[in-house]
Design an enzyme around this catalytic site. Structure first.
Site, PDB file in Angstrom:
ATOM      1  N   ARG A   1      16.551  27.109 128.248  1.00 20.31           N
ATOM      2  CA  ARG A   1      16.660  27.886 129.267  1.00 20.31           C
ATOM      3  C   ARG A   1      15.173  28.220 130.368  1.00 20.31           C
ATOM      4  NH1 ARG A   1      18.013  34.708 129.100  1.00 20.31           N
ATOM      5  NH2 ARG A   1      19.426  33.784 127.666  1.00 20.31           N
TER       6      ARG A   1
ATOM      7  N   THR B   1      14.068  30.287 136.326  1.00 20.58           N
ATOM      8  CA  THR B   1      15.358  30.482 136.935  1.00 20.58           C
ATOM      9  C   THR B   1      16.421  31.161 136.047  1.00 20.58           C
ATOM     10  OG1 THR B   1      16.299  28.439 136.070  1.00 20.58           O
ATOM     11  CG2 THR B   1      15.287  28.496 138.350  1.00 20.58           C
TER      12      THR B   1
ATOM     13  N   ASP C   1      18.048  35.450 115.122  1.00 18.93           N
ATOM     14  CA  ASP C   1      17.910  34.014 115.860  1.00 18.93           C
ATOM     15  C   ASP C   1      18.775  33.350 114.689  1.00 18.93           C
ATOM     16  OD1 ASP C   1      16.046  32.558 118.297  1.00 18.93           O
ATOM     17  OD2 ASP C   1      16.952  31.336 116.586  1.00 18.93           O
TER      18      ASP C   1
ATOM     19  N   ASP D   1      16.527  29.859 113.977  1.00 17.52           N
ATOM     20  CA  ASP D   1      15.521  30.339 113.170  1.00 17.52           C
ATOM     21  C   ASP D   1      15.935  30.708 111.768  1.00 17.52           C
ATOM     22  OD1 ASP D   1      13.472  29.990 115.007  1.00 17.52           O
ATOM     23  OD2 ASP D   1      13.290  32.057 115.547  1.00 17.52           O
TER      24      ASP D   1
HETATM   25  N1  URA Z   1      20.959  33.465 120.284  1.00 12.36           N
HETATM   26  C1  URA Z   1      20.749  33.785 118.696  1.00 12.36           C
HETATM   27  O1  URA Z   1      20.470  33.065 117.989  1.00 12.36           O
HETATM   28  N2  URA Z   1      20.764  35.068 118.443  1.00 12.36           N
HETATM   29  C2  URA Z   1      21.315  36.227 119.393  1.00 12.36           C
HETATM   30  O2  URA Z   1      21.382  37.461 119.056  1.00 12.36           O
HETATM   31  C3  URA Z   1      21.399  35.601 120.554  1.00 12.36           C
HETATM   32  C4  URA Z   1      21.482  34.390 120.942  1.00 12.36           C
END
Ligand code: URA
Length: 209
Positions: free
Chosen positions: A104, A108, A200, A203
């Site tokens: 991302r 923007t 995440d 992660d």
């Molecule tokens: N990406 C992720 O890994 N977790 C989220 O909650 C949103 C996007």
């Protein structure tokens, strides 16, 4: 309008609960995601066409049915999508795998492609795009846009968990793409995380937190 399929098989829901649990370590998280991907591959292929094939059992001939030479493609969005690829390939070993990397842009906030490698005949294949966490839908929409620019027409989207916002956005942008999800959660938080979600996904899969 595309359809949204909730894969609510008890095995998927059971495993998803442990995937969500913050106490689940990286190894178990990865194994559970892999198992759920296999179970979701079973659901997503429920309607693929069969053709007749005759074989001989030790007792006599039988008219069996086999998958009719479909050309499939699995397209994970990097990096979290990688966690579901092997689980799908266990059931669809002949599928080709393409990769789409997006980040991302901090200014923007739009997804930018940084890596794209697709099967050369991608436009002839039935594709399963993998985006485990469908949050705003921005990455999934960008990946689907890219595949359609390459003339792909038969695409399904597989996610573990989606926010209602993400589903709406994908349905608006790509009304021909059916979405397969293990759970729809409440909402997005201010940082774009799905609540309650699982944190995440990248992660947790790769132990980078
Ligand atoms: N990406 C992720 O890994 N977790 C989220 O909650 C949103 C996007």
């Amino acid at each position: 309008m595309s359809k949204v399929y909730i894969c609510d098989h008890p095995l998927i829901q059971h495993k998803l609960t442990f995937i969500r649990d913050e106490r689940t370590n990286t190894k178990d998280f990865r194994e559970l995601v892999d198992e759920v991907a296999t179970l979701m591959a079973y659901e997503i292929t429920r309607n693929i066409p069969l053709e007749k094939m005759e074989v001989n059992t030790p007792v006599g001939p039988v008219q069996g049915r086999v998958i009719s030479g479909r050309m499939l493609g699995v397209i994970p969005i990097l990096r979290a999508g990688l966690g579901m690829v092997d689980g799908i390939l266990k059931l669809l070993p002949a599928a080709k795998v393409g990769h789409i990397g997006l980040y991302r842009d901090p200014e923007t906030l739009k997804p930018v492609e940084y890596y794209v490698k697709l099967p050369t005949d991608v436009q002839e294949r039935e594709l399963i795009v993998i985006d485990p966490m469908l949050a705003t839908g921005g990455s999934a929409i960008a990946a689907l846009d890219l595949l359609k620019r390459k003339n792909c027409t038969q695409i399904k989207l597989m996610c573990l968990i989606a926010a209602p916002e993400g589903i709406r956005a994908v349905q608006e942008a790509h009304p021909d793409v059916d979405i397969y999800i293990a759970a729809i959660d409440e909402k997005l938080d201010d940082h774009g995380y799905i609540v309650p979600g699982l944190g995440d996904a990248g992660d947790r899969l790769f132990g980078t937190k």
